[in-house]
Scaffold this motif. Sequence first.
Motif, short mmCIF file in Angstrom:
data_model
loop_
_atom_site.label_atom_id
_atom_site.label_comp_id
_atom_site.label_asym_id
_atom_site.label_seq_id
_atom_site.Cartn_x
_atom_site.Cartn_y
_atom_site.Cartn_z
N UNK A 83 -2.94 -60.40 5.97
CA UNK A 83 -2.21 -60.47 7.24
C UNK A 83 -3.04 -59.85 8.38
N UNK A 84 -3.84 -58.83 8.05
CA UNK A 84 -4.69 -58.18 9.05
C UNK A 84 -5.96 -58.98 9.33
N UNK A 85 -6.23 -60.01 8.52
CA UNK A 85 -7.40 -60.86 8.76
C UNK A 85 -8.50 -60.75 7.73
N UNK A 86 -8.35 -59.90 6.73
CA UNK A 86 -9.36 -59.81 5.66
C UNK A 86 -9.35 -61.10 4.84
N UNK A 87 -10.54 -61.49 4.39
CA UNK A 87 -10.67 -62.67 3.53
C UNK A 87 -11.48 -62.29 2.29
N UNK A 88 -11.16 -62.94 1.20
CA UNK A 88 -11.84 -62.65 -0.06
C UNK A 88 -13.32 -63.05 0.01
N UNK A 89 -14.16 -62.18 -0.53
CA UNK A 89 -15.59 -62.50 -0.66
C UNK A 89 -15.96 -62.75 -2.12
N UNK A 90 -15.08 -62.37 -3.03
CA UNK A 90 -15.36 -62.61 -4.44
C UNK A 90 -14.69 -61.58 -5.33
N UNK A 91 -14.67 -61.88 -6.61
CA UNK A 91 -14.05 -61.01 -7.59
C UNK A 91 -15.15 -60.27 -8.35
N UNK A 94 -6.83 -56.46 -8.28
CA UNK A 94 -6.19 -57.78 -8.24
C UNK A 94 -4.70 -57.72 -8.56
N UNK A 95 -4.27 -56.65 -9.21
CA UNK A 95 -2.85 -56.50 -9.54
C UNK A 95 -2.04 -55.93 -8.36
N UNK A 96 -2.70 -55.53 -7.29
CA UNK A 96 -2.01 -54.91 -6.16
C UNK A 96 -1.66 -55.98 -5.11
N UNK A 97 -0.70 -56.81 -5.44
CA UNK A 97 -0.31 -57.94 -4.58
C UNK A 97 0.16 -57.48 -3.20
N UNK A 98 0.88 -56.38 -3.13
CA UNK A 98 1.38 -55.90 -1.84
C UNK A 98 0.23 -55.55 -0.91
N UNK A 99 -0.79 -54.87 -1.43
CA UNK A 99 -1.95 -54.52 -0.60
C UNK A 99 -2.70 -55.77 -0.16
N UNK A 100 -2.90 -56.69 -1.08
CA UNK A 100 -3.62 -57.93 -0.73
C UNK A 100 -2.89 -58.65 0.39
N UNK A 101 -1.58 -58.67 0.34
CA UNK A 101 -0.78 -59.31 1.41
C UNK A 101 -1.04 -58.63 2.76
N UNK A 102 -1.02 -57.31 2.78
CA UNK A 102 -1.28 -56.56 4.03
C UNK A 102 -2.67 -56.88 4.55
N UNK A 103 -3.65 -56.87 3.67
CA UNK A 103 -5.04 -57.10 4.10
C UNK A 103 -5.22 -58.52 4.64
#
Length: 168
Positions: free
Chosen positions: A133-141, A122-131
Amino acid sequence: MTAALRTLERADLPFVHGLFNDPEVVRYWFVEPTYSLAAMEDRYSQRIHDESERRFVIDDAGRRCGIVELVNIDVRHRHCEFQIIVAPDAQGNGYAGIATRSVLRYAFAILNMHKVYLLVDNANAAAIHVYEKAGFRSEGVLREEYFADGAYQDVTRMAIFQRDFLAD
């Protein structure tokens, strides 16, 4: 930029070894940076014919820029896990986005996966942004899922479906 994916070869192992021994790189992979090259070579030899994983090098005109992997490939349920490392000296150049989209095309068009998922700190904001943008969506924490840097870390499981990727 002419980045492309190519199959990981034995000659790439010293490069991968360098990535996996960089504490800043592996911090987001939740592993210890203690891999020996010999152990990596043994593991490569043992897994070369393993159909449950695909490993690629991000290559830009002969320059190794990172690795991207599809692991835990399940042909019955048609899903797999996505993993990526962009080398520190190659970050910020768009390689993560290009490699992510390329490997998703491979997963959905060649392997006919239904779903590709990943776990991200959750601390990797840059990776989350890339994912995202590619179409990945959160399924849960997943709370306190991994121990890294002296503390338990929360991670988000994200996924993308074949139908959604191919619709874009």
